[in-house]
Design a protein around this motif. Sequence first.
Motif, PDB file in Angstrom:
ATOM      1  N   MET A  52      40.840   5.857  -3.189  1.00 37.40           N
ATOM      2  CA  MET A  52      40.104   5.647  -1.937  1.00 37.40           C
ATOM      3  C   MET A  52      40.410   4.257  -1.364  1.00 37.40           C
ATOM      4  O   MET A  52      40.623   4.095  -0.165  1.00 37.40           O
ATOM      5  CB  MET A  52      38.598   5.791  -2.167  1.00 37.40           C
ATOM      6  N   GLU A  53      40.446   3.258  -2.237  1.00 35.51           N
ATOM      7  CA  GLU A  53      40.696   1.893  -1.785  1.00 35.51           C
ATOM      8  C   GLU A  53      42.136   1.721  -1.308  1.00 35.51           C
ATOM      9  O   GLU A  53      42.401   0.977  -0.355  1.00 35.51           O
ATOM     10  CB  GLU A  53      40.357   0.904  -2.895  1.00 35.51           C
ATOM     11  N   ILE A  54      43.071   2.410  -1.959  1.00 36.09           N
ATOM     12  CA  ILE A  54      44.473   2.351  -1.526  1.00 36.09           C
ATOM     13  C   ILE A  54      44.620   2.945  -0.127  1.00 36.09           C
ATOM     14  O   ILE A  54      45.252   2.357   0.753  1.00 36.09           O
ATOM     15  CB  ILE A  54      45.374   3.105  -2.528  1.00 36.09           C
ATOM     16  N   LEU A  55      44.007   4.109   0.077  1.00 34.74           N
ATOM     17  CA  LEU A  55      44.093   4.760   1.386  1.00 34.74           C
ATOM     18  C   LEU A  55      43.408   3.912   2.458  1.00 34.74           C
ATOM     19  O   LEU A  55      43.890   3.821   3.594  1.00 34.74           O
ATOM     20  CB  LEU A  55      43.476   6.162   1.324  1.00 34.74           C
ATOM     21  N   ALA A  56      42.295   3.274   2.094  1.00 35.77           N
ATOM     22  CA  ALA A  56      41.602   2.398   3.042  1.00 35.77           C
ATOM     23  C   ALA A  56      42.475   1.200   3.396  1.00 35.77           C
ATOM     24  O   ALA A  56      42.504   0.758   4.550  1.00 35.77           O
ATOM     25  CB  ALA A  56      40.275   1.933   2.454  1.00 35.77           C
ATOM     26  N   ALA A  57      43.207   0.675   2.405  1.00 37.81           N
ATOM     27  CA  ALA A  57      44.093  -0.463   2.658  1.00 37.81           C
ATOM     28  C   ALA A  57      45.212  -0.095   3.623  1.00 37.81           C
ATOM     29  O   ALA A  57      45.726  -0.946   4.347  1.00 37.81           O
ATOM     30  CB  ALA A  57      44.686  -0.967   1.339  1.00 37.81           C
ATOM     31  N   HIS A  58      45.573   1.188   3.641  1.00 34.45           N
ATOM     32  CA  HIS A  58      46.598   1.679   4.570  1.00 34.45           C
ATOM     33  C   HIS A  58      45.963   2.203   5.861  1.00 34.45           C
ATOM     34  O   HIS A  58      46.621   2.863   6.655  1.00 34.45           O
ATOM     35  CB  HIS A  58      47.436   2.778   3.913  1.00 34.45           C
ATOM     36  N   ARG A  59      44.670   1.899   6.064  1.00 30.06           N
ATOM     37  CA  ARG A  59      43.936   2.246   7.286  1.00 30.06           C
ATOM     38  C   ARG A  59      43.913   3.754   7.552  1.00 30.06           C
ATOM     39  O   ARG A  59      43.921   4.209   8.690  1.00 30.06           O
ATOM     40  CB  ARG A  59      44.518   1.498   8.491  1.00 30.06           C
TER      41      ARG A  59
ATOM     42  N   PRO B 250      56.308   3.342  22.790  1.00 24.76           N
ATOM     43  CA  PRO B 250      57.545   2.558  22.639  1.00 24.76           C
ATOM     44  C   PRO B 250      57.884   2.387  21.157  1.00 24.76           C
ATOM     45  O   PRO B 250      56.993   2.169  20.328  1.00 24.76           O
ATOM     46  CB  PRO B 250      57.200   1.206  23.278  1.00 24.76           C
ATOM     47  N   GLY B 251      59.150   2.531  20.830  1.00 26.12           N
ATOM     48  CA  GLY B 251      59.588   2.329  19.453  1.00 26.12           C
ATOM     49  C   GLY B 251      59.277   3.467  18.510  1.00 26.12           C
ATOM     50  O   GLY B 251      59.437   3.332  17.293  1.00 26.12           O
TER      51      GLY B 251
ATOM     52  N   MET C  14      54.129   4.524  11.369  1.00 26.91           N
ATOM     53  CA  MET C  14      53.215   3.706  12.142  1.00 26.91           C
ATOM     54  C   MET C  14      51.839   3.652  11.489  1.00 26.91           C
ATOM     55  O   MET C  14      51.562   4.380  10.546  1.00 26.91           O
ATOM     56  CB  MET C  14      53.103   4.231  13.569  1.00 26.91           C
ATOM     57  N   ASP C  15      50.980   2.771  11.970  1.00 26.53           N
ATOM     58  CA  ASP C  15      49.636   2.626  11.457  1.00 26.53           C
ATOM     59  C   ASP C  15      48.893   3.966  11.532  1.00 26.53           C
ATOM     60  O   ASP C  15      48.953   4.655  12.535  1.00 26.53           O
ATOM     61  CB  ASP C  15      48.907   1.564  12.282  1.00 26.53           C
TER      62      ASP C  15
END
Length: 212
Positions: free
Chosen positions: A41-48, A100-101, A208-209
């Motif tokens: 859960m924390e890993i996924l949260a860190a990746h937003r 863009p991009g 992308m984010d």
Amino acid sequence: SVVSRFAAFEARYRENLLSRLRGSRPSATTRAAAFDRQMLMEILAAHRTPEAIARTLVQNAEQSGLADMTLSLASALDKAMRIDPFDVGKRGALLLIGPPGSGKTAVAAKIAAQNSLVGCPVVLAETDLDTAGHWARLEGFAGVIKARVVRAAAPNILADAIQQASAANGLLVADTAGWDPREPLPREVLPFLSMGTMEPVGVISAAMDAEE
């Protein structure tokens, strides 16, 4: 912290992947990360990753029964995401739109290359003649696959190119200026979307984010 521990695991994974690509033996120090619900859960949260999606992924990962966290997450992603191949040999006209991009020009070239390989005539069109490098990149891609490329500064020019592609029983792929989908349609893109003779295809980058 949980994220820093995962970063170390990620670094080892990347190092071993590069070793395999170079033909050398991977490091013997690689260790699988055991499944840990809170850590994931924390890993996924860190990746937003949006919270609702993260909860679903973690639940599916846990239900997979796989002890390796990477494999359990891969199983959850496989269950949640559907990847369909693009129709190759399709005739008509496509209008690529996106931020863009995001890779619209590269996607246009890949679609053109795939269709050329199955004998479908392809025309590449660039509607964004103002952004530096857009035309040059598309022209470069077109030269590699020997596809015709058109400068479509206005809808009537693009309409003529679509007619010619249709007469040759081929496919036209048009690249457009980048725009933020959260904002109103830009004046540069709206006239081409308003033509009504093209299928709009959204292009976004998988790198992308997550929230974006």
